[in-house]
Design an enzyme around this catalytic site. Structure first.
Site, PDB file in Angstrom:
ATOM      1  CD  GLU A 224      -2.350   1.417   1.561  1.00 51.03           C
ATOM      2  OE1 GLU A 224      -2.618   0.430   2.869  1.00 51.03           O
ATOM      3  OE2 GLU A 224      -3.816   2.123   1.977  1.00 51.03           O
TER       4      GLU A 224
ATOM      5  CG  ASP B  86      -1.218  13.698  -1.184  1.00 53.20           C
ATOM      6  OD1 ASP B  86      -1.598  14.381  -0.522  1.00 53.20           O
ATOM      7  OD2 ASP B  86      -0.209  12.857  -0.986  1.00 53.20           O
TER       8      ASP B  86
ATOM      9  CG  PHE C  60      -7.480  11.258   2.693  1.00 58.47           C
ATOM     10  CD1 PHE C  60      -7.298  12.898   2.577  1.00 58.47           C
ATOM     11  CD2 PHE C  60      -6.535  11.138   3.703  1.00 58.47           C
ATOM     12  CE1 PHE C  60      -5.939  13.302   2.833  1.00 58.47           C
ATOM     13  CE2 PHE C  60      -5.910  12.260   4.412  1.00 58.47           C
ATOM     14  CZ  PHE C  60      -5.177  12.572   4.175  1.00 58.47           C
TER      15      PHE C  60
HETATM   16  C1  LIG Z   1      -4.282  12.153   0.502  1.00 63.83           C
HETATM   17  S1  LIG Z   1      -3.137  10.926   1.699  1.00 63.83           S
HETATM   18  C2  LIG Z   1      -4.116   9.527   1.348  1.00 63.83           C
HETATM   19  C3  LIG Z   1      -3.978   9.109   2.479  1.00 63.83           C
HETATM   20  C4  LIG Z   1      -4.886   7.347   2.600  1.00 63.83           C
HETATM   21  N1  LIG Z   1      -3.933   6.443   1.851  1.00 63.83           N
HETATM   22  C5  LIG Z   1      -6.061   7.612   2.825  1.00 63.83           C
HETATM   23  O1  LIG Z   1      -6.667   7.275   2.086  1.00 63.83           O
HETATM   24  O2  LIG Z   1      -6.432   7.852   4.319  1.00 63.83           O
HETATM   25  C6  LIG Z   1      -1.546  10.814   0.537  1.00 63.83           C
HETATM   26  C7  LIG Z   1      -0.849  10.350   1.337  1.00 63.83           C
HETATM   27  O3  LIG Z   1       0.657   9.690   0.489  1.00 63.83           O
HETATM   28  C8  LIG Z   1       1.659  10.309   1.083  1.00 63.83           C
HETATM   29  N2  LIG Z   1       2.700   9.490   0.166  1.00 63.83           N
HETATM   30  C9  LIG Z   1       2.402  10.681  -1.174  1.00 63.83           C
HETATM   31  N3  LIG Z   1       3.177  10.268  -1.923  1.00 63.83           N
HETATM   32  C10 LIG Z   1       4.422  10.064  -1.032  1.00 63.83           C
HETATM   33  C11 LIG Z   1       5.177   8.954  -1.851  1.00 63.83           C
HETATM   34  N4  LIG Z   1       5.936   9.331  -3.346  1.00 63.83           N
HETATM   35  N5  LIG Z   1       5.432   7.958  -0.842  1.00 63.83           N
HETATM   36  C12 LIG Z   1       5.333   7.644   0.345  1.00 63.83           C
HETATM   37  N6  LIG Z   1       4.289   8.089  -0.027  1.00 63.83           N
HETATM   38  C13 LIG Z   1       3.553   8.974  -0.341  1.00 63.83           C
HETATM   39  C14 LIG Z   1       1.349  11.263   1.742  1.00 63.83           C
HETATM   40  O4  LIG Z   1       2.287  11.184   3.059  1.00 63.83           O
HETATM   41  C15 LIG Z   1       0.016  10.996   2.591  1.00 63.83           C
HETATM   42  O5  LIG Z   1       0.155  10.591   3.703  1.00 63.83           O
END
Ligand SMILES: C[S@@+](CC[C@H](N)C(=O)[O-])C[C@H]1O[C@@H](n2cnc3c(N)ncnc32)[C@H](O)[C@@H]1O
Length: 238
Positions: free
Chosen positions: A69, A144, A219
């Site tokens: 994930e 994001d 989210f």
């Molecule tokens: C909008 S949040 C969604 C979190 C979760 N999947 C949810 O549905 O609640 C996106 C997450 O992806 C992480 N993220 C973004 N790019 C990433 C990367 N290249 N490697 C690891 N984590 C990443 C961010 O830190 C953030 O916590």
């Protein structure tokens, strides 16, 4: 060095030079419980960030199908899925320390033994640390969306990322995505449909039904409150 790998190395070197990442390292407030979890539970669940190749069998202490994930946020879905599937290994990647701490607390509460966590850019982990064809499933839930046009290059779903995933997924492995940002859903569909390595599992050639196995995250609830429609996508590695 195989040509594919050289190509990926060049791509990542270029990305790093240009400083394009799919996340911004936020300081974020960390609770006492999360801080304790990072200190005390990390040795149980964590895999150190770095350049070392990861041997999944050693990391999990057994051989089992692996679900990755990417960007698990605070780990709600990660922990729920690992609990629902004790027969599988769940590898979670997240760069936001409070989220990692929260995930570790949930994992401890659920007494999970089939979860491991890495706090490092998922692109680096995929490109440099995981062997080819080692993953059975990859989950990308609510990445994001980077809504501004000048930020679109930061979206993690790009042709190069899809090519990298294709290498890391075993044949027949499945890539599942979900987003509540309609333009990102369209972008995902376009990029994924352009890849010859993947077959869309949607009978209508676009979205799939929300999998009942996908836990609702913070989210997703937020998107729901804002009136956003959630799109699920699923693609099989050919
Ligand atoms: C909008 S949040 C969604 C979190 C979760 N999947 C949810 O549905 O609640 C996106 C997450 O992806 C992480 N993220 C973004 N790019 C990433 C990367 N290249 N490697 C690891 N984590 C990443 C961010 O830190 C953030 O916590």
């Amino acid at each position: 060095m195989p040509p594919q790998w050289q190509e990926q190395q060049r791509y990542h070197a270029a990305m790093e030079r240009r400083g394009i990442r799919s996340f911004v390292q936020r300081a974020g407030r960390i609770t006492e419980g999360q801080r304790r979890a990072l200190a005390e539970l990390w040795p149980r669940y964590g895999i150190e960030a770095g350049e070392e190749p990861i041997d999944l069998e050693t990391a999990f202490g057994r051989r089992a199908p692996v679900t990755l994930e990417i960007g698990f946020g605070d780990g709600e879905s990660t922990v729920a899925l690992a609990g629902q599937h004790p027969e599988g290994n769940l590898l979670g990647i997240e760069v936001h320390p409070p989220g990692v701490g929260h995930c570790l607390l949930l994992a401890e509460r659920a007494a999970l033994t089939n979860l491991r966590v890495i706090s490092q850019d998922a692109i680096e982990v995929l490109a440099r640390r995981l062997p080819d064809a080692c993953l059975d499933e990859v989950l990308l839930y609510f990445p994001d969306p980077w809504p501004k046009k000048r930020h679109h290059k930061r979206r993690i779903v790009q042709p190069e990322f899809v090519a990298l995933l294709a290498r890391k997924l075993a044949p027949g492995g499945v890539f599942r995505l979900a987003t509540d940002w309609a333009p990102y859903a369209e972008h995902m569909l376009e990029v994924m449909s352009a890849s010859a390595d993947f077959e869309n599992l949607s009978p209508s050639g676009d979205w799939v039904e929300r999998p009942s196995s996908r836990p609702i995250t913070r989210f997703e609830r937020r998107g729901g409150r804002l009136g956003h429609v959630v799109r699920d996508l699923a693609f099989r590695r050919r």
